[in-house]
Design a protein around this motif. Structure first.
Motif, mmCIF file in Angstrom:
data_model
loop_
_atom_site.group_PDB
_atom_site.id
_atom_site.type_symbol
_atom_site.label_atom_id
_atom_site.label_comp_id
_atom_site.label_asym_id
_atom_site.label_seq_id
_atom_site.Cartn_x
_atom_site.Cartn_y
_atom_site.Cartn_z
ATOM 1 N N CYS A 49 34.167 -4.079 50.885
ATOM 2 C CA CYS A 49 35.368 -4.181 51.713
ATOM 3 C C CYS A 49 36.308 -5.242 51.139
ATOM 4 O O CYS A 49 35.941 -5.969 50.218
ATOM 5 C CB CYS A 49 34.997 -4.482 53.163
ATOM 6 S SG CYS A 49 34.282 -6.114 53.412
ATOM 7 N N CYS A 61 36.595 -3.767 60.039
ATOM 8 C CA CYS A 61 37.955 -3.250 60.164
ATOM 9 C C CYS A 61 38.024 -1.751 59.856
ATOM 10 O O CYS A 61 37.095 -1.177 59.299
ATOM 11 C CB CYS A 61 38.878 -4.021 59.243
ATOM 12 S SG CYS A 61 38.484 -3.816 57.501
ATOM 13 N N CYS A 81 39.519 -10.166 60.774
ATOM 14 C CA CYS A 81 39.167 -10.294 59.355
ATOM 15 C C CYS A 81 39.461 -11.710 58.819
ATOM 16 O O CYS A 81 40.580 -12.204 58.965
ATOM 17 C CB CYS A 81 39.972 -9.262 58.571
ATOM 18 S SG CYS A 81 39.554 -9.247 56.834
ATOM 19 N N CYS A 107 36.701 -7.074 62.656
ATOM 20 C CA CYS A 107 35.574 -6.761 61.777
ATOM 21 C C CYS A 107 34.461 -6.019 62.523
ATOM 22 O O CYS A 107 34.071 -6.464 63.595
ATOM 23 C CB CYS A 107 35.028 -8.053 61.181
ATOM 24 S SG CYS A 107 33.862 -7.748 59.861
HETATM 25 S S1 SF4 Z 1 34.908 -5.287 57.092
HETATM 26 FE FE1 SF4 Z 1 35.333 -6.723 55.458
HETATM 27 S S2 SF4 Z 1 37.528 -6.508 55.104
HETATM 28 FE FE2 SF4 Z 1 37.088 -5.589 57.057
HETATM 29 S S3 SF4 Z 1 37.368 -7.206 58.546
HETATM 30 FE FE3 SF4 Z 1 35.229 -7.256 58.018
HETATM 31 S S4 SF4 Z 1 35.099 -8.730 56.403
HETATM 32 FE FE4 SF4 Z 1 37.267 -8.190 56.530
#
Ligand code: SF4
Lengths: 100, 182
Positions: free
Chosen positions: B80, B67, B48, B65
């Motif tokens: 997110c 995550c 992330c 990611c």
């Molecule tokens: S989903 Fe969003 S919060 Fe999760 S790791 Fe990826 S960029 Fe970061």
């Protein structure tokens, strides 16, 4: 010459140096980027450390500095005048503490 | 080396498969994709961009990611933690994007300090990709999704099944009994 004991911070000059502003950030974090931009745009002088590029010793120090002030391990964490701690890019809180 | 285009395509296809969208703000999106690219380069996995990685795969697997926290965050807030993945209303500008609280448990965050290796990780070696770090306090278990049979090997079950989208409660631990009493 590198002082082993002292953590390397990057100083960003600004006209408003009324408060001592220190930001713990992550170099890739978008919220940290916004917080840095916000301070720069408001002419606030500040120092920052990108925790992700720190060695373990400095990471430990940063963790202690945040936790001992009741903060959480999220970034950006801004410490103003060694006292007030702001977790995350909270524009309202920053404005209040920095009196802008 | 992974290209930015590849990082973008991967995120796009993942968003599509979950009914999400990518952040509509071009600058934020570019920063996030570059962050993922940088992390993949320096750690060997796209952790992330907005969280501190330990540089050890086992400790960071929940923040790779997309995550573990993405789905519950998108559900609750519309995006997110980094706001890379957003819901339709956010994509259409009907809901604004403000920082949200960290969902990752403190116990996992703290490992990014104690576990981080010595030295500066600006120029990591390929060795950062190895998964053979001492497991230290991590106890991995086998979990299976009672709805679709998906099996994973990790500390805790995922929030949502990546295959059939069943909730965490649908996961059960698999315990292996060895038959050595004979
Ligand atoms: S989903 Fe969003 S919060 Fe999760 S790791 Fe990826 S960029 Fe970061």
């Amino acid at each position: 010459m590198r002082d082993k004991k002292k953590m390397q911070t990057i100083k960003v000059p600004g006209k408003n140096n009324k408060h001592k502003v220190l930001m713990y950030a992550i170099s890739t974090c978008v919220w940290c980027k916004r917080a840095k931009k916000f301070l720069t745009e408001n002419n606030i002088e500040y120092e920052y450390v990108d925790v992700d590029v720190c060695n373990r010793e400095d990471r430990d120090k940063i963790r202690e500095a945040i936790l001992s002030r009741g903060g959480r391990l999220s970034y950006p964490t801004v410490i103003v005048d060694d006292r007030s701690l702001i977790t995350g890019f909270n524009e309202g809180q920053l404005r209040e503490v920095l009196e802008i | 080396m992974i290209t930015l285009e590849k990082v973008r395509r991967r995120a796009e296809s993942d968003a599509k498969s979950h009914g999400y969208f990518l952040n509509p703000d071009a600058e934020s999106l570019k920063n996030l994709l570059e962050g993922l690219q940088k992390n993949e380069e320096r750690y060997g996995y796209p952790s992330c961009p907005c969280r501190l990685a330990s540089r050890k795969f086992e400790f960071d697997r929940d923040i790779i990611c997309p995550c573990d926290y993405r789905d519950p965050d998108v559900q609750e807030y519309g995006y997110c933690y980094c706001a890379l993945y957003v819901r339709k209303d956010v994509f259409e500008g009907k809901t604004s994007v403000l920082p949200i609280p960290e969902r990752r448990p403190f116990q996992k965050q703290i490992r990014s300090y104690a576990a981080s290796g010595e030295g500066v990780a600006e120029k990591p070696s390929e060795a950062t990709t190895v998964v053979t770090e001492k497991p230290s306090k991590i106890i991995l278990k086998m979990w299976y999704c009672k709805q679709c049979g998906y099996v994973c090997f990790r500390e805790e079950p995922p929030y949502v099944c990546p295959i059939c989208k069943a909730k965490r409660e649908m996961f059960a631990e698999i315990t292996i009994h060895s038959d050595n009493h004979k």
